[in-house]
Write a protein that holds these residues in place. Structure first.
Motif, PDB file in Angstrom:
ATOM      1  N   HIS B  40       0.872  -1.062  -0.094  1.00  0.00           N
ATOM      2  CA  HIS B  40      -0.028  -0.072  -0.240  1.00  0.00           C
ATOM      3  C   HIS B  40       0.657   1.056  -0.232  1.00  0.00           C
ATOM      4  CE1 HIS B  40      -2.893   2.693   0.543  1.00  0.00           C
ATOM      5  NE2 HIS B  40      -3.108   3.421   1.575  1.00  0.00           N
ATOM      6  N   CYS B  43       1.933   1.381  -3.049  1.00  0.00           N
ATOM      7  CA  CYS B  43       1.222   2.559  -4.304  1.00  0.00           C
ATOM      8  C   CYS B  43       0.837   3.106  -3.918  1.00  0.00           C
ATOM      9  CB  CYS B  43      -0.786   1.467  -3.691  1.00  0.00           C
ATOM     10  SG  CYS B  43      -0.685  -0.604  -4.379  1.00  0.00           S
ATOM     11  N   SER B 131      -9.058   1.084  -5.425  1.00  0.00           N
ATOM     12  CA  SER B 131      -8.371   0.886  -3.598  1.00  0.00           C
ATOM     13  C   SER B 131      -9.663   1.628  -2.726  1.00  0.00           C
ATOM     14  CB  SER B 131      -7.038   1.924  -3.973  1.00  0.00           C
ATOM     15  OG  SER B 131      -6.569   1.803  -4.936  1.00  0.00           O
ATOM     16  N   TYR B 151      -7.172   2.354   7.175  1.00  0.00           N
ATOM     17  CA  TYR B 151      -8.038   1.877   5.807  1.00  0.00           C
ATOM     18  C   TYR B 151      -9.196   2.845   5.864  1.00  0.00           C
ATOM     19  CZ  TYR B 151      -4.388  -1.460   4.297  1.00  0.00           C
ATOM     20  OH  TYR B 151      -2.956  -1.960   4.462  1.00  0.00           O
ATOM     21  N   MET B 202      -2.354  -4.966  -3.448  1.00  0.00           N
ATOM     22  CA  MET B 202      -3.261  -4.216  -3.039  1.00  0.00           C
ATOM     23  C   MET B 202      -3.826  -4.662  -4.050  1.00  0.00           C
ATOM     24  SD  MET B 202      -5.358  -2.547  -0.544  1.00  0.00           S
ATOM     25  CE  MET B 202      -4.185  -1.406   0.264  1.00  0.00           C
TER      26      MET B 202
END
Lengths: 204, 204
Positions: B40, B43, B131, B151, B202
């Protein structure tokens, strides 16, 4: 005869730079405030791009992303600030041919590690130091008060950004190695600027 | 039999996505929380890099830099947040081979304008939408409360980022052209994810 010393801010002499900016540059810059401002917007976004590129190149190097990611964010904040002033004056990010400064310095970055990393830090730091010096001059000498205030607001960050690169170097290299390479690169940086580039730029 | 519907957050169905994430992905992700967290972080920094690249490509396009520069800053804020959690758990940005997702989608971006610009916005937007969907699942289902909270905190931004790309498209392209291309790309995006990538990511 140069009158630069009379109008210099006390911040204008940066100990890392091998030469002070010429009066000729200051007069050129003050005569073309909007072109300089557009160029400055480009400088901020390029500084963000270079720092991000550096972060990506050394991604697994502990301590680097923590230092460079906030620096990228701050460069972009300044980019947005300058863009806002440009728009308030009915201008935008027009394309401007870059002066030779950035690419000439980039060519001096050694291609083999660990020299590549050290040179990347020092070149980025020298560009920040030069920006700081020139913004100090503009903050004191710009007849356009909004722009004088802008440069005054931004110049402290440029000095701080030099400090980020300096610290990154100090954490990873011996002092005498950093010092001798910085002297070499600072001489090259001063040499590149010794002939005033005909187009008004932050690094002409 | 899938139990995903029972644990889905109401946010998990994103109308732009052509398929919902599988229960298999969720189980894979929850079984490898730190690997997913490192991925993540990657990302977030890649999203920052792509947005900056897009901004540089279309630099003189009015309205684009104003939208993308703050988005880059926000991606980097999240990157720093995730990096902080990784460090608090004695981990760092370890290199992780990327799943095929990003490069497979990038290959679908047409090379000729104006299709290239539209596709760039839609692909970036679809990645943000996916996402968002997956973070919604993790926010609800992650047994690690710190990660569930992370998250939850981040997922609203992902939806907002989709909105940035969507608005950039709408300002420049006709609705029926956007809609038909989005349907094509969303089908491709769903197809890429239809086989679960063996490594937890992810976008595995």
């Amino acid at each position: 005869m140069s009158t630069l010393s009379a109008t210099h801010s006390p911040h204008a002499r940066i100990k890392w730079l091998a030469s002070a900016t010429s009066e000729a540059w200051l007069q050129q810059a003050i005569a073309h405030p909007i072109e300089l401002l557009i160029d400055h917007a480009h400088c901020e976004r390029k500084a963000a791009g270079s720092a991000l590129q550096l972060m990506f190149r050394y991604l697994c190097e502990p301590g680097l992303a923590e230092a460079l990611s906030p620096l990228v964010r701050e460069e972009l904040e300044h980019f947005e600030l300058v863009l806002g002033i440009l728009k308030s004056r009915k201008r935008y990010l027009e394309p401007l041919p870059a002066p030779p400064y950035g690419s000439a310095l980039a060519r001096k970055i050694r291609s083999v590690e660990p020299g590549r990393m050290l040179d990347s830090f020092l070149v980025a730091g020298l560009i920040e130091a030069r920006s700081h010096e020139r913004m100090s001059l503009l903050a004191v000498n710009s007849p356009d008060k909004e722009l004088a205030n802008l440069y005054r607001e931004l110049l402290a960050s440029e000095a701080r950004h030099f400090g980020v690169y300096w610290t990154l170097a100090q954490e990873r290299f011996q002092k005498h190695i950093i010092d001798s390479r910085l002297i070499e690169l600072a001489d090259i940086e001063a040499e590149i600027l010794s002939d005033l580039h005909p187009e008004p730029r932050m690094h002409s």
